[in-house]
Every structure is written in C-alpha cells, then in structure tokens.
Write a protein that holds these residues in place. Structure first.
Motif, PDB file in Angstrom:
ATOM      1  N   LEU A 171       0.853  -1.201   0.000  1.00  0.00           N
ATOM      2  CA  LEU A 171       0.000   0.000   0.000  1.00  0.00           C
ATOM      3  C   LEU A 171       0.886   1.247   0.000  1.00  0.00           C
ATOM      4  N   GLY A 172       0.634   2.148  -0.934  1.00  0.00           N
ATOM      5  CA  GLY A 172       1.492   3.332  -1.081  1.00  0.00           C
ATOM      6  C   GLY A 172       2.806   2.899  -1.701  1.00  0.00           C
ATOM      7  N   ALA A 173       2.714   2.202  -2.834  1.00  0.00           N
ATOM      8  CA  ALA A 173       3.877   1.484  -3.385  1.00  0.00           C
ATOM      9  C   ALA A 173       4.805   2.350  -4.224  1.00  0.00           C
ATOM     10  N   PRO A 219       7.368   5.061  -5.839  1.00  0.00           N
ATOM     11  CA  PRO A 219       7.670   4.531  -7.186  1.00  0.00           C
ATOM     12  C   PRO A 219       8.010   3.042  -7.208  1.00  0.00           C
ATOM     13  N   GLY A 220       8.132   2.394  -6.038  1.00  0.00           N
ATOM     14  CA  GLY A 220       8.217   0.938  -6.116  1.00  0.00           C
ATOM     15  C   GLY A 220       9.405   0.282  -5.423  1.00  0.00           C
ATOM     16  N   GLY A 221      10.090   1.004  -4.530  1.00  0.00           N
ATOM     17  CA  GLY A 221      11.253   0.404  -3.845  1.00  0.00           C
ATOM     18  C   GLY A 221      10.892  -0.868  -3.078  1.00  0.00           C
ATOM     19  N   TRP A 222       9.792  -0.815  -2.326  1.00  0.00           N
ATOM     20  CA  TRP A 222       9.420  -1.977  -1.509  1.00  0.00           C
ATOM     21  C   TRP A 222       8.946  -3.118  -2.406  1.00  0.00           C
ATOM     22  N   THR A 223       8.151  -2.762  -3.439  1.00  0.00           N
ATOM     23  CA  THR A 223       7.695  -3.788  -4.400  1.00  0.00           C
ATOM     24  C   THR A 223       8.899  -4.443  -5.064  1.00  0.00           C
ATOM     25  N   GLU A 262      -5.653   2.663  -6.776  1.00  0.00           N
ATOM     26  CA  GLU A 262      -6.800   2.747  -5.851  1.00  0.00           C
ATOM     27  C   GLU A 262      -6.359   3.397  -4.551  1.00  0.00           C
ATOM     28  N   ASP A 263      -7.349   3.719  -3.737  1.00  0.00           N
ATOM     29  CA  ASP A 263      -7.065   4.252  -2.402  1.00  0.00           C
ATOM     30  C   ASP A 263      -6.642   3.087  -1.490  1.00  0.00           C
ATOM     31  N   GLY A 264      -5.465   3.210  -0.912  1.00  0.00           N
ATOM     32  CA  GLY A 264      -4.938   2.147  -0.051  1.00  0.00           C
ATOM     33  C   GLY A 264      -5.798   1.892   1.181  1.00  0.00           C
ATOM     34  N   PHE A 265      -6.601   2.891   1.574  1.00  0.00           N
ATOM     35  CA  PHE A 265      -7.458   2.680   2.758  1.00  0.00           C
ATOM     36  C   PHE A 265      -8.713   1.883   2.413  1.00  0.00           C
ATOM     37  N   ARG A 266      -9.045   1.826   1.111  1.00  0.00           N
ATOM     38  CA  ARG A 266     -10.245   1.086   0.710  1.00  0.00           C
ATOM     39  C   ARG A 266      -9.905  -0.283   0.141  1.00  0.00           C
TER      40      ARG A 266
HETATM   41  C1  LIG Z   1       6.854   7.305   0.910  1.00  0.00           C
HETATM   42  S1  LIG Z   1       6.048   6.973  -0.572  1.00  0.00           S
HETATM   43  C2  LIG Z   1       6.243   5.243  -0.740  1.00  0.00           C
HETATM   44  C3  LIG Z   1       7.587   4.842  -1.237  1.00  0.00           C
HETATM   45  C4  LIG Z   1       7.645   3.353  -1.539  1.00  0.00           C
HETATM   46  N1  LIG Z   1       7.563   2.550  -0.336  1.00  0.00           N
HETATM   47  C5  LIG Z   1       8.914   2.989  -2.258  1.00  0.00           C
HETATM   48  O1  LIG Z   1       9.691   2.189  -1.734  1.00  0.00           O
HETATM   49  O2  LIG Z   1       9.143   3.474  -3.365  1.00  0.00           O
HETATM   50  C6  LIG Z   1       4.362   7.111  -0.120  1.00  0.00           C
HETATM   51  C7  LIG Z   1       3.391   6.729  -1.217  1.00  0.00           C
HETATM   52  O3  LIG Z   1       2.115   6.581  -0.612  1.00  0.00           O
HETATM   53  C8  LIG Z   1       1.147   6.936  -1.563  1.00  0.00           C
HETATM   54  N2  LIG Z   1      -0.145   7.158  -0.872  1.00  0.00           N
HETATM   55  C9  LIG Z   1      -0.438   8.083   0.070  1.00  0.00           C
HETATM   56  N3  LIG Z   1      -1.729   7.965   0.446  1.00  0.00           N
HETATM   57  C10 LIG Z   1      -2.237   6.935  -0.281  1.00  0.00           C
HETATM   58  C11 LIG Z   1      -3.519   6.314  -0.351  1.00  0.00           C
HETATM   59  N4  LIG Z   1      -4.543   6.738   0.409  1.00  0.00           N
HETATM   60  N5  LIG Z   1      -3.676   5.279  -1.187  1.00  0.00           N
HETATM   61  C12 LIG Z   1      -2.666   4.823  -1.950  1.00  0.00           C
HETATM   62  N6  LIG Z   1      -1.433   5.384  -1.934  1.00  0.00           N
HETATM   63  C13 LIG Z   1      -1.227   6.423  -1.116  1.00  0.00           C
HETATM   64  C14 LIG Z   1       1.721   8.138  -2.251  1.00  0.00           C
HETATM   65  O4  LIG Z   1       1.155   8.303  -3.528  1.00  0.00           O
HETATM   66  C15 LIG Z   1       3.215   7.781  -2.302  1.00  0.00           C
HETATM   67  O5  LIG Z   1       3.537   7.231  -3.550  1.00  0.00           O
END
Ligand SMILES: C[S@@+](CC[C@H](N)C(=O)[O-])C[C@H]1O[C@@H](n2cnc3c(N)ncnc32)[C@H](O)[C@@H]1O
Length: 366
Positions: A229-231, A233-237, A270-274
C-alpha cells in the motif's frame, strides 16, 4: 590525569549504575520516555539523562538494574538502537595512549567477553569519531586479550567502549542474546542501486531486524503473495520481487518502468485505505504517508479480518511526544493480534521521522 571511575564489578550488571541506550539524534526524549515507562511496568523506577544520540537510564535504587535486565527485552524497545550496562566512565584519556587506561578499566571486570565494540554517537559531532574508533579497535582488543582477568575469547557478554569525544569513553557490557547484533545497532546492508527509491533500505533493514533466517527463507520466496500500500515509485515492491514474491502494488502514482513490465506485479490505482484483497495474502506492507492512528487502524482491520499473515508497516511521526503516540497505536494493533502473534516496532537507522512495525500472526518457532 586519566580518571576511570569504576561503577560496577560484574556481569550480569550486578551494580552497574546505568543502562546506556543509543538512539536517533532528536529522539532522545522519546527513547527516555519509553525506557522510564517500560522499566516502571517491570517494577523498576528510574530517571534519565540525555546527550545527543545517547540516553542514560538510572534505576532507583541502583541495585534494581539486574531486575530490569531480567524483565526488559531489547526487542521490545522502539526507540533504542543498541544498549549496554555501563560499568566505567573514563575521562582525560591521553591522545598518545588511550588504549592502556581503557584496557586497565576493562580488566576490572574479572571475566571474558565475546567481542569488543568501539562505538560513538551517530550524530554530526559524533560521526567524526569513527576514524578514532577504527584506529583503536585492534589495539584495544589486543590489550584486552593480554590484560589479566579479562579475555576476548568468543564467550560471554560484549564489551562496549563508547567514545563521547577524543578523551572520554564509557565502558559497558551487553548480553549478545538481549541486544542488537550490530555495532551501534546499525546493520550493514548492501546498497540497492537498481531499486526505484531509497525507501527500499527501510524494508531491507526491517527484514534484517525482525525476521530470523528461517522466517526469511520460509516467508519471502516464490509463491508468496504481498500487497504493497502506497507502493510508488516501487522500492518496496522491487525488493519483494527480488525475493520472488508476487506483489499487488496499490498507489495512484506511477511505478518505475521495469516494475510496470513485470508480470508478477499488479498495479492498482486505488485508495490504499479502501483496497482489500479478494483472497488473504501472506504479506501486507505499507509506506503510505498518513497519520499514525489511521495506519494503525487499517493494519488492525487487515489483521482482524485475516487478510494478511504478516505485515511490515511504516508509521510517520512528525509530532512531538512520539513515544506516547506510538504506545497508543501499539495497543490498537496488539488488540487485533491472536495471542501467540508477535508485534515488534523499531525506529530503524534508515527511518527518518518514522518507525517501522512488524506484525505476524505466526507464533515464534525458535
Ligand atoms: C513514501 S512513498 C512510498 C515509497 C515506496 N515505499 C517505495 O519504496 O518506493 C508514499 C506513497 O504513498 C502513496 N499514498 C499516500 N496515500 C495513499 C492512499 N490513500 N492510497 C494509496 N497510496 C497512497 C503516495 O502516492 C506515495 O507514492
């Protein structure tokens, strides 16, 4: 004049005067508040003194320190990176021979140690001491190996020599089974230059800190599934894919190019909370920037519904009184865990104004 005030003769810390905890600069008051509260819960009163990056917890009365060592597990602590029980404070170390007085002070504890670690505050003023620490390491080990009454022979506690400046050092001991395995509590991780973001280091450190070798091998391999959730640009993925895990990456923002082509990454805008998975997944990981109570509630919901088996979740803490905020969120999450589940949290070296939580519904196997 060299003055090494000896404050305790024995391990396990029978009469050490203080527990010294390394913490992130700027989070000393959170580290202190946590130590005082956790010690009180273990039936030990005390007070703290702080310096930049370092907290001393003084139990009252001082002979309550062994009780604290018995009751308090290092892995429980959120804001402590590493700790040791101090037994000597050495002041006025001569620049031309710091080793001899340190070895003499260390030899006052009549037993062997498994390793010698020279440490320094991880702060702007402390980091320049890294060179001195490197220069002292071998000579101090050699002097300790020769000192009567103390040997560095692979057995026993770790001897910490904490340089506070060029002339001052604290000496202390830690139990290898109840402390961080890395000097200063900072793991050495290889840089992931191909990763889409530097956030990758937070997840890498969390995996190194919270999972044992068996868990890493069993839980992070091809066939395992994760939601990030909140992936973007994708470091964790990217890191999960390196382990072979199949990932659903949820974020309205774009993923880095190679992840967009990866057939084992599904990007959901999508919204990560939903978002909820149709079938339970092995992992939930979450790095969304949101208020801690919203993230804690979301994690508690995933756990209560059995949507994930394990989770690594980052909590942003831009506020003051971080420990109080964290303590409340830990309660919320713990209430959603089965009795034999585990919840750990730590302010990681690669975290900034944030901490990282690890939760698993699986009981500890070893
Ligand atoms: C700190 S960054 C994540 C970096 C990611 N872990 C990585 O390794 O690249 C936070 C991310 O959370 C996303 N974000 C914030 N609120 C969100 C929500 N309600 N639903 C989905 N993504 C959300 C933002 O768009 C942002 O890309």
């Amino acid at each position: 004049m060299v003055a090494c005030a000896r404050v305790a003769p024995m391990w396990p810390i029978d009469s050490s005067d203080a527990v010294c905890a390394w913490t992130r600069a700027g989070m000393e008051s959170d580290c202190a508040a946590e130590l005082v509260e956790r010690a009180a819960a273990a039936g030990v009163g005390g007070w703290c003194r702080t310096a930049e990056g370092l907290v001393e917890f003084h139990p009252t009365p001082a002979d309550r320190l062994p009780a604290l060592a018995r009751e308090l597990s290092f892995r429980q602590l959120v804001f402590t990176r590493q700790w040791f029980a101090r037994f000597a404070v050495c002041r006025g170390l001569p620049p031309d021979d710091r080793v001899a007085p340190l070895a003499r002070a260390a030899a006052a504890i009549p037993r062997s140690v498994s390793a010698v670690r020279i440490e320094y505050p991880d702060t702007d003023s402390g980091r320049p001491l890294a060179r001195l620490a490197r220069a002292l390491a071998r000579p101090l080990e050699a002097a300790i190996a020769k000192a009567p009454g103390i040997a560095s022979d692979g057995e026993g506690p770790i001897l910490h020599c904490a340089l506070l400046d060029g002339g001052t050092a604290l000496l202390g001991l830690s139990d290898p089974a109840n402390s961080a395995p890395w000097p200063l509590g900072i793991p050495r991780l290889r840089a992931h230059r191909q990763a889409p973001s530097r956030s990758v280091m937070k997840l890498d450190e969390a995996i190194a800190r919270f999972l044992n070798d068996d868990e890493r091998a069993a839980w992070l391999r091809p066939g395992r599934t994760a939601v990030d959730l909140g992936a973007a640009p994708g470091g964790w993925t990217w890191l999960l894919r390196n382990y072979g895990v199949t990932v659903t990456a949820v974020d309205n923002g774009p993923l880095a190019g190679p992840l967009q082509e990866d057939p084992r990454v599904e990007h959901r805008t999508e919204d990560g909370f939903r978002y909820r998975p149709r079938r339970p997944v092995d992992w939930l990981v979450c790095d969304m920037v949101e208020r801690p109570h919203r993230i804690a509630r979301l994690l508690a919901e995933w756990l209560s519904r059995g949507d994930c088996r394990h989770a690594i979740v980052n909590l942003k803490l831009p506020m003051k009184q971080r420990w109080q905020t964290v303590a409340r969120q830990l309660e919320t999450i713990a209430a959603a865990l089965p009795g034999d589940g585990r919840l750990l949290a730590n302010q990681l070296y690669h975290d900034r104004e944030e901490i990282t939580l690890f939760v698993t519904r699986a009981p500890l196997t070893r």
